[in-house]
Every structure is written in C-alpha cells, then in structure tokens.
Design a protein around this motif. Structure first.
Motif, PDB file in Angstrom:
ATOM      1  N   CYS A 287     -48.971 -67.447 -54.915  1.00 38.09           N
ATOM      2  CA  CYS A 287     -49.222 -66.014 -54.721  1.00 38.09           C
ATOM      3  C   CYS A 287     -48.292 -65.164 -55.583  1.00 38.09           C
ATOM      4  O   CYS A 287     -47.108 -65.439 -55.713  1.00 38.09           O
ATOM      5  CB  CYS A 287     -49.020 -65.664 -53.254  1.00 38.09           C
ATOM      6  N   ILE A 288     -48.850 -64.094 -56.169  1.00 38.35           N
ATOM      7  CA  ILE A 288     -48.044 -63.185 -56.989  1.00 38.35           C
ATOM      8  C   ILE A 288     -47.924 -61.805 -56.339  1.00 38.35           C
ATOM      9  O   ILE A 288     -47.533 -60.847 -56.992  1.00 38.35           O
ATOM     10  CB  ILE A 288     -48.614 -63.079 -58.425  1.00 38.35           C
ATOM     11  N   ARG A 289     -48.282 -61.713 -55.053  1.00 38.70           N
ATOM     12  CA  ARG A 289     -48.102 -60.482 -54.264  1.00 38.70           C
ATOM     13  C   ARG A 289     -48.801 -59.275 -54.891  1.00 38.70           C
ATOM     14  O   ARG A 289     -48.207 -58.202 -54.987  1.00 38.70           O
ATOM     15  CB  ARG A 289     -46.620 -60.155 -54.076  1.00 38.70           C
ATOM     16  N   CYS A 290     -50.035 -59.490 -55.327  1.00 38.58           N
ATOM     17  CA  CYS A 290     -50.748 -58.386 -55.971  1.00 38.58           C
ATOM     18  C   CYS A 290     -51.412 -57.478 -54.940  1.00 38.58           C
ATOM     19  O   CYS A 290     -51.693 -56.317 -55.206  1.00 38.58           O
ATOM     20  CB  CYS A 290     -51.791 -58.925 -56.941  1.00 38.58           C
ATOM     21  N   GLY A 291     -51.711 -58.026 -53.777  1.00 38.59           N
ATOM     22  CA  GLY A 291     -52.334 -57.210 -52.737  1.00 38.59           C
ATOM     23  C   GLY A 291     -53.852 -57.124 -52.817  1.00 38.59           C
ATOM     24  O   GLY A 291     -54.475 -56.454 -52.001  1.00 38.59           O
ATOM     25  N   ALA A 292     -54.471 -57.817 -53.779  1.00 41.25           N
ATOM     26  CA  ALA A 292     -55.931 -57.735 -53.901  1.00 41.25           C
ATOM     27  C   ALA A 292     -56.616 -58.241 -52.630  1.00 41.25           C
ATOM     28  O   ALA A 292     -57.635 -57.695 -52.205  1.00 41.25           O
ATOM     29  CB  ALA A 292     -56.410 -58.538 -55.109  1.00 41.25           C
ATOM     30  N   CYS A 293     -56.033 -59.280 -52.012  1.00 45.04           N
ATOM     31  CA  CYS A 293     -56.680 -59.829 -50.813  1.00 45.04           C
ATOM     32  C   CYS A 293     -56.667 -58.809 -49.673  1.00 45.04           C
ATOM     33  O   CYS A 293     -57.601 -58.751 -48.882  1.00 45.04           O
ATOM     34  CB  CYS A 293     -56.049 -61.155 -50.402  1.00 45.04           C
TER      35      CYS A 293
ATOM     36  N   ILE B  47     -53.012 -62.740 -47.047  1.00 44.09           N
ATOM     37  CA  ILE B  47     -51.848 -63.525 -47.469  1.00 44.09           C
ATOM     38  C   ILE B  47     -50.801 -63.528 -46.360  1.00 44.09           C
ATOM     39  O   ILE B  47     -50.191 -64.564 -46.071  1.00 44.09           O
ATOM     40  CB  ILE B  47     -51.268 -63.010 -48.818  1.00 44.09           C
TER      41      ILE B  47
ATOM     42  N   CYS C 119     -58.660 -63.263 -55.438  1.00 43.54           N
ATOM     43  CA  CYS C 119     -57.276 -63.666 -55.715  1.00 43.54           C
ATOM     44  C   CYS C 119     -57.142 -64.123 -57.169  1.00 43.54           C
ATOM     45  O   CYS C 119     -57.876 -64.996 -57.611  1.00 43.54           O
ATOM     46  CB  CYS C 119     -56.862 -64.797 -54.780  1.00 43.54           C
ATOM     47  N   PRO C 120     -56.200 -63.532 -57.919  1.00 49.16           N
ATOM     48  CA  PRO C 120     -56.051 -63.922 -59.323  1.00 49.16           C
ATOM     49  C   PRO C 120     -55.712 -65.408 -59.466  1.00 49.16           C
ATOM     50  O   PRO C 120     -56.057 -66.021 -60.469  1.00 49.16           O
ATOM     51  CB  PRO C 120     -54.910 -63.042 -59.834  1.00 49.16           C
TER      52      PRO C 120
ATOM     53  N   LEU D  87     -57.291 -69.025 -49.225  1.00 48.47           N
ATOM     54  CA  LEU D  87     -56.748 -68.550 -47.950  1.00 48.47           C
ATOM     55  C   LEU D  87     -57.662 -68.883 -46.769  1.00 48.47           C
ATOM     56  O   LEU D  87     -57.165 -69.269 -45.707  1.00 48.47           O
ATOM     57  CB  LEU D  87     -56.473 -67.041 -48.021  1.00 48.47           C
TER      58      LEU D  87
HETATM   59  S1  SF4 Z   1     -54.835 -61.874 -53.806  1.00 45.83           S
HETATM   60 FE1  SF4 Z   1     -53.420 -62.071 -52.072  1.00 45.83          FE
HETATM   61  S2  SF4 Z   1     -52.944 -64.275 -52.066  1.00 45.83           S
HETATM   62 FE2  SF4 Z   1     -53.823 -63.855 -54.073  1.00 45.83          FE
HETATM   63  S3  SF4 Z   1     -52.064 -63.430 -55.366  1.00 45.83           S
HETATM   64 FE3  SF4 Z   1     -52.777 -61.458 -54.608  1.00 45.83          FE
HETATM   65  S4  SF4 Z   1     -51.535 -61.084 -52.750  1.00 45.83           S
HETATM   66 FE4  SF4 Z   1     -51.343 -63.264 -53.258  1.00 45.83          FE
END
Ligand code: SF4
Lengths: 211, 515
Positions: B312-318, B341, B372-373, B378
């Motif tokens: 996980c890169i903590r992008c927040g897309a999920c 996440i 998720c990139p 999940l």
């Molecule tokens: S989509 Fe969610 S699980 Fe995937 S990298 Fe972004 S924050 Fe992490």
C-alpha cells in the motif's frame, strides 16, 4: 548495531519469499511532439505562469519585467546559471538583492521577508509542468520556498518528458535536496475549496529560454 | 485504546449517517477525487500495464525486503544521515523524543504523516514536554479540534468553514470570518510560518525510500514537507519499513501513480528527494537528518496471506471508491487508517479482537481492488479476516451457530424450499407494498423495512424456464416440476423450524445491542 535492527531484519528474513522476480524497469511511453507546449499547457493548468524567451539574455530582460511588475524591493537569488555572474545591483539598482552564498547576512531571515526568490532549474518535466531545483553551494532551498513569488529560469534544453525519463537519465550522487515543483503551493483542506499559497509561494513563474 | 467493537462501530456509523454535513462533504470530496483520478490516469499511456508493473515491483521488493533496507541504510549513512530502527511505537516515539531532547527542542513542526499518527507521536511528544504542531492545514485543523482524521488524504473533510473559523479565532486570538476561505488559509499560513521559523526540529514521514541512493521522498501540495525538511536545523523522518524501493526507476513509477490515484493530480505540487543532511558548502538545510525505520508489526505480515497489504502507498483511492466509507466516513473506523485499507490494516496492526467490526465494514463489492494502484486484493483479505474471527471465536457462538445453520439450510434445497413456502404463508398478515410490516421491537433491521419473500421462488421459476426451453427444443414436453406443498407437510415443518428460528433471531439481536 542495535538489537532492534537485528530483530527486525531477522523477522523480515523469516517472512521473505526470496527469489529474483524484479521486473525490468518501466520506461516512459509518453510521446510529446512538443515538450515546451506540453510543459506550458500543464503548468498553466496548475495556476503556474509561463514566459518564453529566445535566449538567456532575453530571459533576464523578462525577469526584470516581472520584478518591476511585482514592485519587488527585496529579492533573493540563487548563484547558479543563468544568474551567476550577472551584476544584479548594476542592472536593477532599485532592488535589495541577496545573492545566495555571496551576500553577507542571515539568508533565512532575508528569504522570510523577501518579495521574490529567483532560481535556475536543473530540469523541466513536460508531462507534469514541473521544474526541479537542487540544493548546493549558492543554491538555497528556502529561496524557492519562503518568498511569496518564485521565479525559475530554465533552459529549454533541460526539458524532459516526465519523471520516468528524469529518473532514467539520472546517474551518480544526488544533491542533498532535489525538489520537483509543479505550480504554486495549494490546499483544498477547508470545504474542498481551492486556496493558492498555503506554505510555499503563491505564484510560480517559469521563464523558459532558448530553443 | 480505541477499540472498535460491533456495538461502538454501529453506533458511530449511525451517527455519521445521520450527519447531513458530513454526508455531503464526503460525497462531494470522494466524487471529485474519483473523477479527477480517472482523468489523470487517462493521460498515461498503457496505464493498466504500468499498474501491473508497479504491483510486480512492489511484490518483488517485499520478497527481499531486508536486502533493500540494508542497502537503503548503507546509502543513507554514506550520505550522512543517521538511521534508527524501531520495533514498536514506544521505541519509535522514544527515538524521536531522544533526538528532540538532544537538541533542546521545545517546539516540533510536523508534516503530514500517517505513520506518526499510527505511533501516536503527538501524544508522546506532548508528554515529553515538546509541543508538536501539525502543519498540513487539514491535520492542523484536526489537531486544534482534538479530533482524528476523517480521511487519510483530506483529514479535516468533516469540518465546516464555520467550525474552522472558530478554531482559528481561538488560536490567533482575533475574530475571523468564515466567509472567505482563502483568507482563512492565509491566516493559517501566517500562524504556521511563525512556527516553522521558531521550531528546533522538523518531523515528517516518508512516502518512499529509495535504496540505491538512500534517499527519502516527501510529497505534499502545501509545502509542509519542504518546510519541515528545509527550515529547522534538524529533520527526523519516520518511515515504515515497507516503503522502500530499489531504484529511482521504481520510485518514478510510484510517483506517476501516487498523486494520480490520490487526488487526481499528475504529480503533487512538491516532490522532494532528500539524500542526507545539508552538505558542506550547502547554502541552507538541516544540519542533521535522522531516519527512523519503523516495523510496528509489518515484519510479521511478510510471508503470510496478508503480505500484499504492505504494498500500500496510502493514496486513499480505496476510500474514495468504497460505498461503505462514503456512508460512515473516517472516524467510525476508530483509527487514522480508514476505508478498505484501514479495515484490513488496523486489525492486523493492533489486533482483530480490538477492532473486530472493521473486517465487516465492506460490502465486498470489489471497487477497492479495481482502483488500487498496486492492485491489492483487499476483498480477499477482508474475507480472510472474517474467517479468522470465526476460527478465533471473536464471533460469538450464538451467531456462529446461526450462520452455520443458515449455511446448512442453504445447502439443502428441498428443505429450504419447504421453509420458504412456510414463510410465504406466515408473512401474509405482515405483507405491505414495500416489504414486511414487522412491529418495530421485533424487527432485526431496525427502522428499515424487511423485504418479503417473492410470490414464487427463484428455483420454481428456474425449473419452469428449463421445462419451457426443453419443450421449445422439441424434446418431449416435461411435466411441470413445481409442486405445491401439502398442508400436512407445512404443519410438520412449522413445529420444527419456527421455534429455533425465533430463538436464534433474538440471540442475534442481543449480540448487536450488548457488545
Ligand atoms: S488504493 Fe487503498 S490499499 Fe491501494 S494503495 Fe491506495 S490506499 Fe493503499
């Protein structure tokens, strides 16, 4: 070495799957016909400002125009191309200059009170409208960070497609600090409303010179 | 600690759902992020292949994580950084406090960092007599309000401009108007600028660690990452051990995907690569750079079925794509990591028993996996965690019995058909246009209407359809297989089923109310 280090590494080794499955590096697949045009379009879309100049000399003229329009009285300038060696005081006598590494006095205090910071740039990324600035002798990190206006002078030959091509062309040691700047500082943390100029400069003006 | 039981989770979720401001703020923000993400990704050629590559790179890095970390450490040391290792939150916070004390620091400016939230660094600093100031605008608002983040990228999502104006008024000691958001932002700029210039130490996380050069990468839009790493004389970065990648080529792909997936920007405004402290002759910059490599339970996930979560890169897309997150928002998760996440990571980091409700905060629709990139699965892990809850007895025995009977029943078609036939008879007095009218006290769905059984079962319709098709195909016409249950059989089943069903029904309701 500390026990924490050994314990963590041991725990990691216990769980690791091993093997060599690393994929070959991903190379940029962007194909921009005109890097400068793409750079300009992206940067202006990000609320950055763009000025074209035919030569380094003309870039300095444009810089003068910008400083005059700003009414800038205190300006910090990095001692790097194409600004290094220019007799700023002679050229713009009305301005109090702080030339990084040359002018005596507290750089941080000067930057905090300056009307503008002027720097060069090592690279310009067309895809993302970014310029990269580096630390080093005569190259202040705060010059492009603390003043409300950042003016970056970039040679067009420094244009590259994107961060992938930047990374692929990179070699050897990095300076202590390299920052890719893509437009002015911004936030949308209050009710999703865009506000320009949170901590960094409120205006980013790129003067791109040469062919 | 912040336990999230089934009971507290439901209560908090109900509060969030009943809060109209929160609902419209979350809807607005997530919708914008979803749209911008699509637009930003469309700008990348072969983006799906790039995501596959990214996943493969992340997986391959984890397969030899210790080696990459050792290389990272070597290179960072060679560049003049100090490298520390911390097994848990207590160790990590002690290291940071130790560095701060060594420099006599009273004021610490902090860039936005999820890892520092994870280790509760602010509370630890406060206790040690060092004042931490969050400098990301959203984090600062949340800090002033003494709350927890509503979103991992936009922490103060839930605050109205009026609330922000009140908080700032209290802070700057002058009445501020809520009408002008740029003016409020400007006040924050001025107040925080003073802190940057006064602080003896700057603290950040690290989005990426690049092993080949021992660099850390900080990504921010406001410039708080640049500020804390350029202005104070000492910079401390706390980085999870999973954030390392081998080369700059790898970091570049990471960066191409990070901001696009997160806020839909091609790149964040500031992407800073830091390789050691200021060098001899450098015009400015911190004299000291400390990197704290933080494990905090991550090493234990390697090689397990949950290893993927370390990609996980903590992008927040999920979060932005999760229908459950969009209703219940961040605070309901009881932790700085929220959304899908958070639902997986938090129980893994802090215990399934303590966060028993989180693996259930999902409809398993699969949207998180799709966006998720790193293509982290999940939904699979949510199911695995639920299975673990059953195995470890986190799910109470009565519910387990109920679920097992339901599974058994569903596996016996004849009996199931019979019971639904019975149900059709019994539901008659309760039938209304939009479902069953069950007395409120007995309704397990609370305020919502229970659906009624369809007049004819799917099985019956299916058999009928199959028979018709066969007839059309020219085969010998088959007699309709639909049988009406005899009254005798219905009577027999009622006795056998209604009593235990009612008992289980009430056990289930008690579980919801008591825990
Ligand atoms: S989509 Fe969610 S699980 Fe995937 S990298 Fe972004 S924050 Fe992490």
């Amino acid at each position: 070495m500390s026990t924490a280090r050994e314990e963590i590494l041991t725990a990691l080794r216990r769980g690791e799957r091993g093997g060599n499955s690393a994929p070959a590096p991903w190379r940029s697949r962007q194909q921009f016909d005109d890097l400068a045009a793409r750079f300009t379009a992206t940067l202006t879309g990000l609320h950055g400002e763009m000025i074209r100049a035919a030569s380094a000399d003309e870039a300095l003229d444009r810089l003068g125009d910008v400083l005059r329009d700003l009414g800038a009285a205190r300006v910090v300038v990095n001692d790097e191309p194409p600004l290094a060696g220019v007799d700023l005081a002679a050229r713009w006598p009305g301005i109090a200059w702080h030339v990084v590494g040359r002018t005596e006095g507290d750089l941080r205090a000067f930057c905090a009170g300056a009307d503008a910071g002027v720097t060069g740039a090592d690279a310009a990324l067309a895809e993302t409208g970014s310029v990269t600035v580096s630390s080093g002798p005569g190259r202040s990190r705060m010059a492009s960070l603390l003043p409300p206006v950042h003016i970056a002078l970039v040679a067009a030959e420094r244009l590259t497609s994107d961060i992938l091509t930047w990374a692929a062309a990179r070699s050897g040691d990095l300076p202590a600090n390299v920052t890719a700047i893509s437009g002015p500082s911004k936030t949308a943390d209050i009710e999703q409303t865009l506000a320009i100029g949170m901590h960094g400069p409120k205006r980013v003006i790129v003067i791109l010179y040469g062919e | 600690m912040n336990e999230v039981s089934f009971h507290t989770f439901r209560a908090d979720a109900a509060l969030a759902i009943a809060n109209p401001h929160l609902q419209s703020a979350v809807d607005g923000a997530t919708l914008k992020f979803r749209r911008d993400r699509l637009r930003a990704l469309a700008d990348l050629p072969d983006v799906e292949a790039m995501r596959d590559h990214f996943k493969a790179m992340r997986a391959a890095t984890l397969a030899n994580l210790s080696e990459h970390l050792e290389q990272f450490e070597r290179q960072a040391l060679a560049a003049g950084a100090h490298v520390h290792w911390a097994r848990d939150a207590a160790e990590a916070t002690q290291i940071v406090i130790g560095i701060a004390r060594q420099h006599g620091a009273r004021l610490a400016v902090k860039a936005k960092s999820m890892t520092s939230e994870e280790i509760h660094l602010n509370a630890a600093l406060d206790e040690a007599g060092i004042t931490p100031v969050e400098t990301d605008l959203g984090e600062w608002i949340v800090q002033l309000a003494a709350e927890s983040p509503a979103h991992i990228v936009v922490p103060a999502l839930h605050k109205t401009r009026q609330q922000v104006a009140e908080l700032f008024t209290r802070e700057v000691g002058r009445p501020l108007s809520a009408d002008d958001i740029p003016a409020l932002t400007n006040e924050a700029r001025r107040a925080l600028r003073k802190k940057f210039l006064a602080a003896e130490i700057g603290i950040s996380g690290a989005n990426i660690g690049v092993a080949e050069t021992g660099s850390i990468v900080l990504v921010t839009n406001e410039g708080n990452g640049r500020m804390v790493s350029s202005v104070p004389p000492v910079h401390v970065a706390v980085m999870g051990v999973e954030k390392v990648c081998p080369t700059w080529d790898d970091a570049a792909v990471w960066l191409e995907l990070l901001a696009r997936s997160s806020t839909g920007q091609p790149l964040s405004v500031y992407t800073t690569a830091i390789t050691g402290p200021a060098r001899d002759g450098d015009a400015d910059g911190p004299r000291e750079l400390h990197i704290v490599l933080y494990d905090g339970g991550r090493s234990g996930m390697l090689g397990t079925g949950y290893e993927e979560v370390l990609q996980c890169i903590r992008c927040g897309a999920c979060l932005n794509h999760c229908p459950v997150y969009q209703e219940i928002a961040g605070q309901t998760y009881g932790h700085a990591y929220s959304g899908p996440i958070g639902a997986v990571l938090v129980p893994l980091l802090h215990g399934l028993e303590q966060y028993e409700a989180l693996p259930h905060a999902s409809s398993l629709c699969g949207a998180c996996l799709e966006v998720c990139p790193a293509r982290i699965d999940l939904p699979r892990m949510l199911l695995d965690l639920r299975a673990e809850e059953v195995a470890r007895g986190v799910i109470a025995p009565p519910e387990q019995a109920l679920e097992k009977s339901a599974a058994w029943l569903l596996g016996h078609r004849r009996l199931f058909g019979l019971l639904t036939d019975v149900g059709r008879v019994f539901q008659r007095p309760l039938l209304s246009k939009d479902g069953l009218r069950v007395p409120r006290r007995l309704n397990p769905a609370g305020k919502r209407r229970l659906p009624s059984l369809a007049p004819r079962s799917f099985h019956a319709l299916w058999d009928e359809l199959a028979a018709e098709e066969e007839a059309v195909a020219g085969a010998a016409p088959v007699k309709r297989a639909v049988r009406a249950p005899s009254r005798g059989r219905i009577a027999a089943v009622i006795g056998a089923s209604v009593v235990p069903l009612v008992v289980l029904w009430h056990l289930l309701r008690r579980r919801g109310g008591k825990r």
